[in-house]
Design a protein around this motif. Structure first.
Motif, PDB file in Angstrom:
ATOM      1  N   ILE A  91       0.760  -1.171  -0.185  1.00  0.00           N
ATOM      2  CA  ILE A  91       0.285   0.064   0.164  1.00  0.00           C
ATOM      3  C   ILE A  91       0.762   1.171   0.041  1.00  0.00           C
ATOM      4  N   ASP A  92       1.769   1.282   0.823  1.00  0.00           N
ATOM      5  CA  ASP A  92       2.930   2.415   0.916  1.00  0.00           C
ATOM      6  C   ASP A  92       3.657   2.643  -0.178  1.00  0.00           C
ATOM      7  N   MET A  93       4.448   1.343  -0.824  1.00  0.00           N
ATOM      8  CA  MET A  93       5.092   1.490  -2.023  1.00  0.00           C
ATOM      9  C   MET A  93       4.364   1.732  -3.334  1.00  0.00           C
ATOM     10  N   GLU A  94       3.250   1.797  -3.340  1.00  0.00           N
ATOM     11  CA  GLU A  94       2.398   2.050  -4.583  1.00  0.00           C
ATOM     12  C   GLU A  94       2.723   3.276  -5.079  1.00  0.00           C
ATOM     13  N   ASN A  95       3.249   4.527  -4.383  1.00  0.00           N
ATOM     14  CA  ASN A  95       3.568   5.553  -5.149  1.00  0.00           C
ATOM     15  C   ASN A  95       5.045   5.931  -4.648  1.00  0.00           C
ATOM     16  N   ILE A  96       5.822   5.085  -4.218  1.00  0.00           N
ATOM     17  CA  ILE A  96       7.196   5.346  -3.768  1.00  0.00           C
ATOM     18  C   ILE A  96       8.079   4.618  -4.822  1.00  0.00           C
ATOM     19  N   SER A  97       8.963   5.169  -5.292  1.00  0.00           N
ATOM     20  CA  SER A  97       9.646   4.628  -6.559  1.00  0.00           C
ATOM     21  C   SER A  97      11.103   4.066  -5.943  1.00  0.00           C
ATOM     22  N   THR A  98      11.674   4.205  -4.719  1.00  0.00           N
ATOM     23  CA  THR A  98      12.817   3.843  -4.150  1.00  0.00           C
ATOM     24  C   THR A  98      12.760   2.880  -3.037  1.00  0.00           C
ATOM     25  N   GLU A  99      13.814   2.168  -2.947  1.00  0.00           N
ATOM     26  CA  GLU A  99      13.804   0.895  -1.737  1.00  0.00           C
ATOM     27  C   GLU A  99      13.751   1.773  -0.561  1.00  0.00           C
ATOM     28  N   ILE A 100      13.152   1.221   0.583  1.00  0.00           N
ATOM     29  CA  ILE A 100      12.675   1.787   1.767  1.00  0.00           C
ATOM     30  C   ILE A 100      13.399   0.869   2.833  1.00  0.00           C
ATOM     31  N   ILE A 101      14.155   1.321   3.762  1.00  0.00           N
ATOM     32  CA  ILE A 101      14.790   0.613   4.559  1.00  0.00           C
ATOM     33  C   ILE A 101      14.593   1.004   6.041  1.00  0.00           C
ATOM     34  N   GLY A 141      17.840  -2.741  26.038  1.00  0.00           N
ATOM     35  CA  GLY A 141      18.507  -3.989  26.175  1.00  0.00           C
ATOM     36  C   GLY A 141      17.910  -5.540  25.993  1.00  0.00           C
ATOM     37  N   GLU A 142      16.473  -5.599  25.335  1.00  0.00           N
ATOM     38  CA  GLU A 142      15.847  -6.660  25.047  1.00  0.00           C
ATOM     39  C   GLU A 142      15.740  -6.796  23.494  1.00  0.00           C
ATOM     40  N   ASP A 143      15.362  -8.079  23.434  1.00  0.00           N
ATOM     41  CA  ASP A 143      15.525  -8.401  21.660  1.00  0.00           C
ATOM     42  C   ASP A 143      14.001  -7.675  21.265  1.00  0.00           C
ATOM     43  N   ILE A 144      14.031  -7.102  20.019  1.00  0.00           N
ATOM     44  CA  ILE A 144      12.810  -6.759  19.536  1.00  0.00           C
ATOM     45  C   ILE A 144      12.459  -7.321  18.094  1.00  0.00           C
ATOM     46  N   SER A 145      11.195  -7.374  17.667  1.00  0.00           N
ATOM     47  CA  SER A 145      10.939  -8.049  16.464  1.00  0.00           C
ATOM     48  C   SER A 145      11.246  -7.096  15.313  1.00  0.00           C
ATOM     49  N   LEU A 146      11.303  -8.002  14.007  1.00  0.00           N
ATOM     50  CA  LEU A 146      11.099  -7.188  12.799  1.00  0.00           C
ATOM     51  C   LEU A 146       9.934  -6.274  12.819  1.00  0.00           C
ATOM     52  N   TRP A 147       9.975  -5.174  11.719  1.00  0.00           N
ATOM     53  CA  TRP A 147       8.761  -4.443  11.780  1.00  0.00           C
ATOM     54  C   TRP A 147       7.687  -5.252  10.814  1.00  0.00           C
ATOM     55  N   ASN A 148       8.204  -6.041   9.954  1.00  0.00           N
ATOM     56  CA  ASN A 148       7.266  -7.080   9.195  1.00  0.00           C
ATOM     57  C   ASN A 148       6.355  -6.225   8.167  1.00  0.00           C
ATOM     58  N   ASN A 149       6.784  -5.190   7.643  1.00  0.00           N
ATOM     59  CA  ASN A 149       6.059  -4.353   6.643  1.00  0.00           C
ATOM     60  C   ASN A 149       4.626  -3.815   7.453  1.00  0.00           C
ATOM     61  N   LYS A 150       4.448  -3.479   8.730  1.00  0.00           N
ATOM     62  CA  LYS A 150       3.283  -2.949   9.237  1.00  0.00           C
ATOM     63  C   LYS A 150       3.499  -1.617   8.458  1.00  0.00           C
ATOM     64  N   ASP A 151       2.086  -0.988   8.442  1.00  0.00           N
ATOM     65  CA  ASP A 151       1.580   0.293   7.685  1.00  0.00           C
ATOM     66  C   ASP A 151       2.493   1.239   8.554  1.00  0.00           C
ATOM     67  N   LEU A 152       3.164   2.022   7.562  1.00  0.00           N
ATOM     68  CA  LEU A 152       3.756   3.469   8.035  1.00  0.00           C
ATOM     69  C   LEU A 152       2.967   4.510   7.596  1.00  0.00           C
ATOM     70  N   ASN A 153       2.155   4.426   6.860  1.00  0.00           N
ATOM     71  CA  ASN A 153       1.395   5.571   6.172  1.00  0.00           C
ATOM     72  C   ASN A 153       2.329   6.409   5.375  1.00  0.00           C
ATOM     73  N   LEU A 154       3.083   5.946   4.537  1.00  0.00           N
ATOM     74  CA  LEU A 154       4.015   6.994   3.731  1.00  0.00           C
ATOM     75  C   LEU A 154       3.005   7.365   2.439  1.00  0.00           C
ATOM     76  N   ARG A 155       1.953   6.973   2.338  1.00  0.00           N
ATOM     77  CA  ARG A 155       1.404   7.402   1.020  1.00  0.00           C
ATOM     78  C   ARG A 155       1.333   8.837   0.728  1.00  0.00           C
ATOM     79  N   GLY A 156       1.240   9.728   1.810  1.00  0.00           N
ATOM     80  CA  GLY A 156       0.941  11.080   1.721  1.00  0.00           C
ATOM     81  C   GLY A 156       2.307  11.724   1.182  1.00  0.00           C
ATOM     82  N   ILE A 157       3.432  11.246   1.536  1.00  0.00           N
ATOM     83  CA  ILE A 157       4.776  11.780   1.173  1.00  0.00           C
ATOM     84  C   ILE A 157       5.590  11.131   0.036  1.00  0.00           C
ATOM     85  N   GLY A 158       4.963  10.286  -0.839  1.00  0.00           N
ATOM     86  CA  GLY A 158       5.264   9.762  -1.937  1.00  0.00           C
ATOM     87  C   GLY A 158       5.755  10.600  -3.031  1.00  0.00           C
TER      88      GLY A 158
END
Length: 160
Positions: free
Chosen positions: A125-135, A143-160
């Motif tokens: 959904i976010d990458m639809e209007n973004i033409s670059t790779e996002i990291i 100090g605890e382990d954390i999970s990957l973000w796993n492509n949860k929505d960042l709502n980047l659609r407005g900045i594409g």
């Protein structure tokens, strides 16, 4: 680098915040939005910030962050990133994350040197209007382990 002359403005910038609110009107996280100027003596040389999403209140995200081009390569960016990470801890966040594109090569080295790990962001959904790779870079502030973000929505659609 003379760190004694480098400081981060302790008063939140209302002018920048107002400008950001206009720019980010389609990019609302619903959470906190704090931005600060970075000074070298009396000269503003950069900006840093932290924001959060209502859905993920324990995660502080690096907001707009940068040093003026003529002041780069002096260690200021590293100092400001370290300050921002420490400030995120002070504010009580348990995780620190940021996203960037593949072109910020020197920034990638800096993020990795601070123990942040990278993952590709490919939310369709976010990458639809973004033409670059996002990291996304992530790290624990407690100090605890954390999970990957796993492509949860960042709502980047407005900045594409």
């Amino acid at each position: 680098m003379n760190k004694g002359m480098l400081s981060v403005g302790i008063i939140m910038l209302s002018i920048i915040a107002l400008l950001l609110l206009n720019v980010l009107s389609n990019y609302s996280t619903g959470g906190e939005l704090d931005y600060y100027l970075v000074y070298l003596g009396d000269k503003a040389i950069g900006v840093t910030g932290i924001y959060s999403y209502n859905e993920y209140p324990e995660i502080g995200w690096l907001g707009w962050y940068g040093i003026l081009e003529e002041d780069r390569h002096n260690g200021y960016g590293a100092y400001v990133l370290d300050w921002t990470i420490e400030f995120a801890k002070f504010k009580g966040y348990k995780e620190f994350r940021l996203y960037t594109d593949q072109y910020a090569v020197s920034a990638h080295k800096l993020y990795k040197s601070r123990g942040l790990f990278a993952e590709a962001y490919t939310n369709p959904i976010d990458m639809e209007n973004i033409s670059t790779e996002i990291i996304i870079y992530s790290g624990s502030l407690i100090g605890e382990d954390i999970s990957l973000w796993n492509n949860k929505d960042l709502n980047l659609r407005g900045i594409g």
